[in-house]
Design an enzyme around this catalytic site. Structure first.
Site, PDB file in Angstrom:
ATOM      1  CB  SER A   1     -67.309 -60.531  89.139  1.00 49.52           C
ATOM      2  OG  SER A   1     -67.291 -61.704  89.883  1.00 49.52           O
TER       3      SER A   1
ATOM      4  CE  LYS B   1     -65.511 -61.762  92.473  1.00 50.33           C
ATOM      5  NZ  LYS B   1     -65.589 -62.927  91.563  1.00 50.33           N
TER       6      LYS B   1
ATOM      7  CE1 TYR C   1     -67.282 -61.141  96.151  1.00 51.73           C
ATOM      8  CE2 TYR C   1     -69.129 -62.606  96.612  1.00 51.73           C
ATOM      9  CZ  TYR C   1     -68.173 -62.128  95.745  1.00 51.73           C
ATOM     10  OH  TYR C   1     -68.115 -62.603  94.452  1.00 51.73           O
TER      11      TYR C   1
ATOM     12  CE1 TYR D   1     -66.001 -64.238  86.678  1.00 47.11           C
ATOM     13  CE2 TYR D   1     -66.690 -63.664  84.474  1.00 47.11           C
ATOM     14  CZ  TYR D   1     -66.854 -63.575  85.836  1.00 47.11           C
ATOM     15  OH  TYR D   1     -67.851 -62.810  86.348  1.00 47.11           O
TER      16      TYR D   1
ATOM     17  CB  VAL E   1     -72.681 -63.310  86.606  1.00 42.17           C
ATOM     18  CG1 VAL E   1     -71.534 -64.286  86.545  1.00 42.17           C
ATOM     19  CG2 VAL E   1     -73.005 -62.887  88.013  1.00 42.17           C
TER      20      VAL E   1
END
Ligand code: GLU
Length: 362
Positions: A82, A85, A208, A260, A278
């Site tokens: 992540s 991102k 992605y 998150y 993660v």
């Protein structure tokens, strides 16, 4: 930038880090303090992640002058997941500008887990923020390129420029995630059904998943973050990767959504924009000063590395990085009364202000 403020130049307000030898000592201390901590569990919803060595632990700090301070398993590679991102958001923002990202992807926290479908359904399919999977997919869809292959190359080379070296795909991680990413496929299909993306959702999930499977080290994360801390210039290679405005926009979005659904707690405790993944990486950015990259695969229930969070919190405090921390200009009783205050711009008053700033950060 918001249209209404277009005519106002962006002034910056940042301090300095402690001297290099002191940073070295503090980075060493952060590592040794949390090395014994074994709380949390390695992610296993992507099969290959379950095989990670849970004991690995790395802490790296890169300053905006390019100096690096690091300790532990800083050369060990893991998938960026992540954390990609944040940097893909920067690439999309650089290509389309602040308002397009704000309107089409959004910049508010959903308050729900990163792969939530409900978050999207609640808002007419609007993804709401680029750090949850729906918004990350919508952001990747905005990366320029005539084909998914071109978009992927743009992502790979763009993130490589942030890292200052050519990043490569972890093929095993990519294939492992492609076998199990049913939920991300569902999110991409939903985005299409709501007319929120203009690309093929199947190829979108492929790009992605590749971006999440890029291999990095804690050292890389610190350099990537330091590029955002340095107004968009990679402090190690000297290359401008994105504009200062894009760097600022990216950090602003991380401040509310990077950790998150625990982003509020994170900001309350640590006071730095950050992003975690993660596989156990975290990058935290101190604008104008530098960035922290950590790696430790054991995660808490929200998906944030346990040791990485603790080490970053320690560094934020010990290095004076918390954006909200301040020291009083003068203690009560030592303050001059309003009548005795020197006029704004008065030379003595300016010198005193500069002096006190230096004292605090030395
Ligand atoms: N590739 C992972 C996913 O899409 C990234 C998740 C994460 O790091 O939060 O589920």
């Amino acid at each position: 930038m918001h249209r209404e403020l277009r005519d106002v130049p962006q002034a910056v307000s940042t301090g300095a880090l402690p001297p290099p030898a002191r940073i070295d000592r503090i980075v060493e201390a952060a590592h040794s303090r949390y090395l014994p901590l074994e709380d949390g569990a390695v992610a296993d919803y992507i099969p290959v992640l379950a095989a990670a060595d849970p004991d690995l632990f790395a802490v790296a700090v890169t300053e905006t002058d390019g100096d690096v301070h690091e300790v532990g398993d800083v050369g060990d590679r893991f998938t960026i997941q992540s954390i990609s991102k944040a940097f893909v958001f920067a690439l999309a923002c650089e290509a389309h500008g602040h308002m397009v990202l704000r309107e089409r992807v959004g910049v508010d926290n959903t308050g729900l887990p990163f792969n939530s479908v409900i978050a999207m359904e609640l808002g007419d399919g609007h993804p709401r923020n680029p750090m949850v999977n729906a918004g990350a997919l919508a952001t990747t869809a905005l990366v320029p390129g005539a084909t998914p292959a071109e978009q992927w190359e743009r992502v790979r080379t763009g993130l490589s420029r942030f890292a200052g070296r050519s990043l490569e795909l972890d093929g095993e991680a990519y294939h492992s995630e492609m076998l199990t990413n049913h939920r991300n496929r569902a999110l991409a299909q939903l985005l299409e059904s709501y007319g929120r993306v203009e690309v093929d959702p199947v190829s979108l999930v492929d790009v992605y998943t590749r971006q999440c499977s890029l291999r990095v080290t804690a050292h890389d994360l610190a350099v990537m973050g330091a590029t955002l801390a340095d107004g968009g210039v990679n402090p190690v290679t000297g290359e401008r990767v994105v504009s200062g405005q894009t760097a600022r926009d990216t950090l602003a979005v991380l401040a509310s959504t990077g950790m998150y659904e625990r982003s509020g707690t994170w900001m309350f405790e640590v006071g730095l924009p950050a992003k975690s993944g993660v596989a156990g990486g975290i990058v935290a950015i101190a604008p104008g000063k530098g960035a922290i990259g950590t790696f430790s695969p054991r995660l808490d229930s929200a998906g944030n590395s346990v040791r990485g969070q603790r080490a970053t919190a320690y560094l934020s405090r010990a290095l004076g990085l918390n954006l909200f921390a301040s020291a009083a200009h003068a203690e009560p009783g030592q303050r001059s009364g309003p009548g005795e205050r020197s006029a704004p711009g008065d030379e003595q008053s300016m010198a005193r202000k500069t002096g006190s700033g230096e004292d605090r950060t030395a």
